[in-house]
Design a protein around this motif. Structure first.
Motif, PDB file in Angstrom:
ATOM      1  N   GLN A  72      -9.519  -0.120   4.639  1.00 34.99           N
ATOM      2  CA  GLN A  72     -10.320   1.153   4.006  1.00 34.99           C
ATOM      3  C   GLN A  72      -9.824   2.193   3.582  1.00 34.99           C
ATOM      4  OE1 GLN A  72     -10.734  -0.614   6.852  1.00 34.99           O
ATOM      5  NE2 GLN A  72     -12.302  -1.308   7.479  1.00 34.99           N
ATOM      6  N   ILE A  73      -9.102   3.077   4.332  1.00 28.36           N
ATOM      7  CA  ILE A  73      -8.416   4.206   4.064  1.00 28.36           C
ATOM      8  C   ILE A  73      -6.941   4.159   2.521  1.00 28.36           C
ATOM      9  CG2 ILE A  73      -6.946   5.778   5.159  1.00 28.36           C
ATOM     10  CD1 ILE A  73      -8.418   4.570   8.174  1.00 28.36           C
ATOM     11  N   PHE A  74      -7.116   2.743   2.707  1.00 30.39           N
ATOM     12  CA  PHE A  74      -5.750   2.367   1.819  1.00 30.39           C
ATOM     13  C   PHE A  74      -6.196   3.199   0.455  1.00 30.39           C
ATOM     14  CE2 PHE A  74      -3.690  -0.200  -1.903  1.00 30.39           C
ATOM     15  CZ  PHE A  74      -2.957   0.412  -1.864  1.00 30.39           C
ATOM     16  N   LYS A  75      -7.340   2.784   0.038  1.00 33.42           N
ATOM     17  CA  LYS A  75      -7.183   3.961  -1.471  1.00 33.42           C
ATOM     18  C   LYS A  75      -7.530   5.588  -1.139  1.00 33.42           C
ATOM     19  CE  LYS A  75     -10.805   0.865  -3.747  1.00 33.42           C
ATOM     20  NZ  LYS A  75     -11.460   0.220  -4.768  1.00 33.42           N
ATOM     21  N   LEU A  76      -7.452   5.765   0.245  1.00 27.51           N
ATOM     22  CA  LEU A  76      -7.418   7.166   0.255  1.00 27.51           C
ATOM     23  C   LEU A  76      -6.327   7.928   0.433  1.00 27.51           C
ATOM     24  CD1 LEU A  76      -9.824   7.248   3.104  1.00 27.51           C
ATOM     25  CD2 LEU A  76     -10.387   8.007   0.311  1.00 27.51           C
ATOM     26  N   VAL A  77      -5.114   6.983   0.734  1.00 27.22           N
ATOM     27  CA  VAL A  77      -3.722   7.604   1.637  1.00 27.22           C
ATOM     28  C   VAL A  77      -2.685   7.049  -0.157  1.00 27.22           C
ATOM     29  CG1 VAL A  77      -4.158   7.481   3.479  1.00 27.22           C
ATOM     30  CG2 VAL A  77      -3.030   5.144   2.627  1.00 27.22           C
ATOM     31  N   SER A  78      -3.484   5.819  -1.302  1.00 24.91           N
ATOM     32  CA  SER A  78      -2.143   5.804  -2.472  1.00 24.91           C
ATOM     33  C   SER A  78      -2.020   6.632  -3.085  1.00 24.91           C
ATOM     34  CB  SER A  78      -3.832   4.963  -3.017  1.00 24.91           C
ATOM     35  OG  SER A  78      -4.266   5.146  -3.440  1.00 24.91           O
ATOM     36  N   ALA A  79      -2.502   7.934  -3.601  1.00 18.84           N
ATOM     37  CA  ALA A  79      -2.183   8.685  -4.129  1.00 18.84           C
ATOM     38  C   ALA A  79      -0.900   9.247  -3.495  1.00 18.84           C
ATOM     39  CB  ALA A  79      -2.918  10.066  -4.905  1.00 18.84           C
ATOM     40  N   SER A  96       3.489  -4.682   4.845  1.00 18.29           N
ATOM     41  CA  SER A  96       2.190  -4.188   5.002  1.00 18.29           C
ATOM     42  C   SER A  96       1.451  -4.750   5.986  1.00 18.29           C
ATOM     43  CB  SER A  96       1.482  -4.195   3.790  1.00 18.29           C
ATOM     44  OG  SER A  96      -0.449  -3.823   3.341  1.00 18.29           O
ATOM     45  N   ILE A  97       0.530  -4.392   6.889  1.00 16.10           N
ATOM     46  CA  ILE A  97       0.109  -5.169   7.304  1.00 16.10           C
ATOM     47  C   ILE A  97      -1.496  -5.186   7.472  1.00 16.10           C
ATOM     48  CG2 ILE A  97       1.530  -4.597   9.459  1.00 16.10           C
ATOM     49  CD1 ILE A  97      -0.382  -3.380  10.891  1.00 16.10           C
ATOM     50  N   MET A  98      -1.580  -4.895   6.087  1.00 19.48           N
ATOM     51  CA  MET A  98      -3.619  -4.280   5.851  1.00 19.48           C
ATOM     52  C   MET A  98      -4.030  -5.869   5.004  1.00 19.48           C
ATOM     53  SD  MET A  98      -3.438  -0.799   3.920  1.00 19.48           S
ATOM     54  CE  MET A  98      -1.724  -1.542   2.759  1.00 19.48           C
ATOM     55  N   ALA A  99      -5.189  -6.157   6.117  1.00 27.54           N
ATOM     56  CA  ALA A  99      -5.862  -7.945   5.651  1.00 27.54           C
ATOM     57  C   ALA A  99      -6.386  -6.883   4.427  1.00 27.54           C
ATOM     58  CB  ALA A  99      -7.059  -8.005   6.158  1.00 27.54           C
ATOM     59  N   GLY A 100      -6.201  -8.247   3.627  1.00 28.70           N
ATOM     60  CA  GLY A 100      -6.768  -7.847   2.064  1.00 28.70           C
ATOM     61  C   GLY A 100      -6.487  -7.344   1.368  1.00 28.70           C
TER      62      GLY A 100
END
Length: 268
Positions: A72-79, A96-100
């Motif tokens: 859920q945090i991916f979009k917040l840190v992507s930049a 990456s271990i981020m599910a989905g």
């Protein structure tokens, strides 16, 4: 040869991998991490690992970067991640271990020049008994071998197509919680039958550990082994009947599918 590893995030799963690597004998000074929480960072620093001030610093210092934030945090840190990746001159490996979160989404941020591998580990990596699914799509054999080397001393690895990563998440990623619930249920059953909790838990743990080893060594299927325990009109078949009345196998299957579907939702 992997010399330095960076962890972006040291929560439950990232911390489990990190601690598993330390348990396997990796030098803590070769492990870098970034965590905005001072409390969480203090616990990892106490293990001898090196805290860095930013994602960019960690990526620059390491050969392999583990992406261990919640999906859920991916979009917040992507930049921030994109800026750091764009500034890298040499090819780097990201795991990456981020599910989905798909490899395509990760590559859009981290750049096509870098190796980007999706994996799904589980919590038992902490004690060197974990399971890890590796998504083979779009990565080199060298990258897969590197990941297998990293995880080799702390768990078993399975290569799967990326399209099956949600299923890996629903099974091995989530199943430790199901097993913990099963252990607790067995223990409570023993207590209800008259055993002390300590004795019931000891028996439950020993039984599960031995049963797992028997499946590994016997070459027989779980169904065949179950049949071996079930004497005609005996105690075990009576217990199996009670499980079937509660739709035990169907319920576990539904749990795996529910976890798989939730992983898919997180990726949207």
């Amino acid at each position: 040869m992997v010399n330095k590893i960076f962890f972006a995030g040291t929560g439950n799963m990232g911390g489990a991998i990190l601690r598993g690597l330390l348990q396997a004998g990796n030098d803590p000074k070769s492990i870098f991490f970034f965590d905005p929480s001072d409390k969480a960072a203090a616990e990892v620093s106490a293990l001898g690992c090196v805290r860095v001030a930013s994602f960019a610093e960690g990526v620059n210092n390491a050969d392999v970067t583990f992406l261990c934030v919640k999906p859920q945090i991916f979009k917040l840190v992507s930049a921030e991640w994109k800026a750091a990746a764009d500034a890298i001159a040499n090819e780097k490996t990201f795991i990456s271990i981020m599910a989905g979160v798909t490899r395509a989404a990760l590559t859009d941020v981290l750049g096509a020049k870098n190796q980007v591998l999706r994996v799904m580990p589980n919590l038992p990596l902490t004690v060197g008994k974990g399971s890890v699914g590796l998504a083979t799509d779009g990565v080199t054999e060298t990258t897969l071998a590197t990941a297998e080397k990293i995880f080799g001393n702390i768990g078993v690895t399975c290569r799967v197509a990326e399209s099956l990563m949600d299923a890996v998440t629903g099974l091995s990623g989530s199943a430790p919680a199901y097993v913990f619930e099963f252990i607790e249920a067995l223990t409570r059953g023993g207590v209800k039958a008259g055993l002390t909790r300590d004795v019931a838990l000891k028996l439950a743990l020993g039984t599960i550990e031995g049963s797992v080893e028997l499946v590994k060594q016997s070459g027989k299927s779980p169904s065949d082994l179950c049949a071996m325990v079930c004497s005609p009109a005996g105690t075990t078949i009576a217990g199996i009947n009670a499980l079937e009345e509660g739709a035990f196998r169907s319920t576990v299957m539904k749990a795996v599918v529910a976890g798989t579907e939730r992983s898919k939702e997180l990726g949207k």
